[in-house]
Design a protein around this motif. Structure first.
Motif, PDB file in Angstrom:
ATOM      1  N   ARG A 150     -52.543 -49.268  16.456  1.00  0.00           N
ATOM      2  CA  ARG A 150     -52.745 -47.543  16.253  1.00  0.00           C
ATOM      3  C   ARG A 150     -54.219 -47.069  16.284  1.00  0.00           C
ATOM      4  N   LEU A 151     -54.411 -45.920  16.662  1.00  0.00           N
ATOM      5  CA  LEU A 151     -55.810 -45.322  16.294  1.00  0.00           C
ATOM      6  C   LEU A 151     -55.606 -44.115  15.690  1.00  0.00           C
ATOM      7  N   ILE A 152     -56.524 -43.859  14.451  1.00  0.00           N
ATOM      8  CA  ILE A 152     -56.431 -42.764  13.870  1.00  0.00           C
ATOM      9  C   ILE A 152     -57.785 -41.803  14.013  1.00  0.00           C
ATOM     10  N   SER A 153     -57.736 -40.556  14.366  1.00  0.00           N
ATOM     11  CA  SER A 153     -58.817 -40.040  14.552  1.00  0.00           C
ATOM     12  C   SER A 153     -59.664 -39.745  13.136  1.00  0.00           C
ATOM     13  N   LEU A 154     -60.798 -40.272  12.916  1.00  0.00           N
ATOM     14  CA  LEU A 154     -61.600 -40.042  11.724  1.00  0.00           C
ATOM     15  C   LEU A 154     -62.354 -38.381  11.664  1.00  0.00           C
ATOM     16  N   VAL A 155     -61.994 -37.756  12.779  1.00  0.00           N
ATOM     17  CA  VAL A 155     -62.291 -36.520  12.616  1.00  0.00           C
ATOM     18  C   VAL A 155     -61.453 -35.539  11.956  1.00  0.00           C
ATOM     19  N   GLU A 156     -60.206 -35.815  12.254  1.00  0.00           N
ATOM     20  CA  GLU A 156     -58.975 -35.213  11.781  1.00  0.00           C
ATOM     21  C   GLU A 156     -58.559 -35.552  10.386  1.00  0.00           C
ATOM     22  N   VAL A 157     -58.882 -37.037  10.241  1.00  0.00           N
ATOM     23  CA  VAL A 157     -58.480 -37.683   9.079  1.00  0.00           C
ATOM     24  C   VAL A 157     -59.380 -38.598   8.498  1.00  0.00           C
ATOM     25  N   PRO A 158     -60.506 -37.804   7.925  1.00  0.00           N
ATOM     26  CA  PRO A 158     -61.718 -38.620   7.493  1.00  0.00           C
ATOM     27  C   PRO A 158     -61.364 -39.610   6.558  1.00  0.00           C
ATOM     28  N   GLY A 159     -60.367 -39.209   5.541  1.00  0.00           N
ATOM     29  CA  GLY A 159     -59.824 -39.952   4.590  1.00  0.00           C
ATOM     30  C   GLY A 159     -59.326 -41.532   4.883  1.00  0.00           C
ATOM     31  N   ALA A 160     -59.062 -41.630   6.113  1.00  0.00           N
ATOM     32  CA  ALA A 160     -58.321 -42.834   6.626  1.00  0.00           C
ATOM     33  C   ALA A 160     -59.161 -44.036   6.543  1.00  0.00           C
ATOM     34  N   GLY A 161     -60.633 -43.737   6.590  1.00  0.00           N
ATOM     35  CA  GLY A 161     -61.737 -44.525   6.515  1.00  0.00           C
ATOM     36  C   GLY A 161     -61.660 -45.369   5.097  1.00  0.00           C
ATOM     37  N   ASP A 162     -61.132 -44.933   4.155  1.00  0.00           N
ATOM     38  CA  ASP A 162     -61.054 -45.363   2.805  1.00  0.00           C
ATOM     39  C   ASP A 162     -59.990 -46.082   2.529  1.00  0.00           C
ATOM     40  N   VAL A 163     -58.848 -45.921   3.240  1.00  0.00           N
ATOM     41  CA  VAL A 163     -57.818 -46.335   2.842  1.00  0.00           C
ATOM     42  C   VAL A 163     -57.539 -48.009   3.275  1.00  0.00           C
ATOM     43  N   ASP A 164     -56.937 -48.573   2.177  1.00  0.00           N
ATOM     44  CA  ASP A 164     -56.737 -50.263   2.538  1.00  0.00           C
ATOM     45  C   ASP A 164     -55.232 -50.341   3.245  1.00  0.00           C
ATOM     46  N   PHE A 165     -55.423 -50.492   4.560  1.00  0.00           N
ATOM     47  CA  PHE A 165     -54.331 -50.622   5.184  1.00  0.00           C
ATOM     48  C   PHE A 165     -53.820 -51.951   5.346  1.00  0.00           C
ATOM     49  N   ALA A 166     -54.368 -52.787   4.468  1.00  0.00           N
ATOM     50  CA  ALA A 166     -53.859 -54.316   4.531  1.00  0.00           C
ATOM     51  C   ALA A 166     -52.878 -54.046   3.652  1.00  0.00           C
ATOM     52  N   LYS A 167     -52.628 -53.048   2.582  1.00  0.00           N
ATOM     53  CA  LYS A 167     -51.468 -52.998   1.706  1.00  0.00           C
ATOM     54  C   LYS A 167     -50.574 -52.240   1.959  1.00  0.00           C
ATOM     55  N   GLU A 168     -50.720 -51.086   2.944  1.00  0.00           N
ATOM     56  CA  GLU A 168     -49.860 -50.337   3.376  1.00  0.00           C
ATOM     57  C   GLU A 168     -50.013 -49.810   4.944  1.00  0.00           C
ATOM     58  N   ALA A 169     -48.855 -49.668   5.660  1.00  0.00           N
ATOM     59  CA  ALA A 169     -48.789 -49.433   6.959  1.00  0.00           C
ATOM     60  C   ALA A 169     -49.234 -48.155   7.349  1.00  0.00           C
ATOM     61  N   PRO A 170     -50.180 -48.016   8.303  1.00  0.00           N
ATOM     62  CA  PRO A 170     -50.999 -46.790   8.665  1.00  0.00           C
ATOM     63  C   PRO A 170     -49.906 -45.553   8.884  1.00  0.00           C
ATOM     64  N   GLY A 171     -48.743 -45.957   9.413  1.00  0.00           N
ATOM     65  CA  GLY A 171     -47.977 -44.772   9.788  1.00  0.00           C
ATOM     66  C   GLY A 171     -47.062 -44.302   8.541  1.00  0.00           C
ATOM     67  N   THR A 172     -46.925 -45.203   7.507  1.00  0.00           N
ATOM     68  CA  THR A 172     -46.211 -44.738   6.333  1.00  0.00           C
ATOM     69  C   THR A 172     -47.313 -43.819   5.680  1.00  0.00           C
ATOM     70  N   TRP A 173     -48.523 -44.283   5.542  1.00  0.00           N
ATOM     71  CA  TRP A 173     -49.565 -43.486   4.984  1.00  0.00           C
ATOM     72  C   TRP A 173     -49.665 -42.233   5.373  1.00  0.00           C
ATOM     73  N   LEU A 174     -49.796 -42.243   6.998  1.00  0.00           N
ATOM     74  CA  LEU A 174     -50.020 -40.825   7.769  1.00  0.00           C
ATOM     75  C   LEU A 174     -48.706 -39.990   7.573  1.00  0.00           C
ATOM     76  N   LEU A 175     -47.514 -40.312   7.399  1.00  0.00           N
ATOM     77  CA  LEU A 175     -46.247 -39.507   6.980  1.00  0.00           C
ATOM     78  C   LEU A 175     -46.356 -38.789   5.886  1.00  0.00           C
TER      79      LEU A 175
END
Length: 228
Positions: free
Chosen positions: A132-157
């Motif tokens: 998965r690619l997540i835009s850091l322009v549209e979702v700047p907060g994604a850079g601070d999320v620990d995606f080792a603990k939560e799937a990125p799709g779950t977090w985005l939804l």
């Protein structure tokens, strides 16, 4: 009741009651024939009917096993795989493999992006491989999320609303590396879901999910409109 039907119904009852869970190894034909006092051909007929109904899977030289139930997802939605798997009564786990800045110009996400690769696990086995690619322009907060603990799709939804989505679905053969991660043979059929999601005309995320072909169905249901 015929011996084959009696054996079939007994095994089906054990599976449906949960006594035999997905992945449980079915006794061999010889063992079942001895237990029920019948010929192996009778047992083979019962197991063939169970396999045809999707309750068990027969693996050459390995034996018969309780089948993992296929997960169904509506084509027109953006599903949370954790919820879909849990709804089938299987334990879900996200296994992150890597999370790093995406290469410039990689994929349809413009500007800086985060690239996350991982496995969705169901009942202790690989269910889908995700990149998965997540835009850091549209979702700047994604850079601070620990995606080792939560799937990125779950977090985005849960955090980022979307307004438009595009699905491309293909039947593909996995690469040797992908087959190894999914635990399937190199010749196995896999289902590839390529999805891009927008918010107000701007790309939020792009994901490629590779599913084991025996574990996932995409389903769409439509009702005819009233003609007047």
């Amino acid at each position: 009741m015929s011996p084959a039907r009696r054996i079939r119904d007994e095994i089906a009852g054990l599976i449906r009651s949960g006594a035999w869970r997905p992945g449980h190894r079915i006794p061999t034909e010889q063992e079942l024939a001895a237990e029920h006092g019948c010929a192996r051909a009778t047992v083979s007929k019962a197991l063939s009917e169970l396999a045809a109904s999707g309750l068990i899977e027969r693996r050459r030289k390995a034996g018969s096993f309780v089948a993992h139930p296929a997960v169904h997802s509506a084509v027109m939605t953006v599903p949370d795989l954790a919820e879909l798997i849990a709804a089938r009564g299987e334990a879900y786990r996200w296994q992150a493999l890597s999370a790093e800045p995406a290469k410039q110009g990689e994929g349809p996400v413009p500007g800086p992006a985060l690239c996350i690769v991982g496995l969705h696990m169901a009942a202790g086995e690989a269910f889908a491989l995700e990149r998965r690619l997540i835009s850091l322009v549209e979702v700047p907060g994604a850079g601070d999320v620990d995606f080792a603990k939560e799937a990125p799709g779950t977090w985005l939804l849960a955090h980022i609303p979307w307004t438009q989505v595009r699905h491309v679905i293909r039947a593909v053969s996995p690469t040797r590396k992908e087959a190894g991660l999914l635990g399937v043979g190199a010749a196995a059929a896999c289902l590839e879901l390529d999805r891009t999601t927008w918010r107000a005309g701007r790309v939020v995320t792009h994901v490629r999910q590779l599913f084991r072909g025996d574990r996932f169905d995409l389903v769409a249901e439509f009702k005819a409109g009233i003609q007047g």
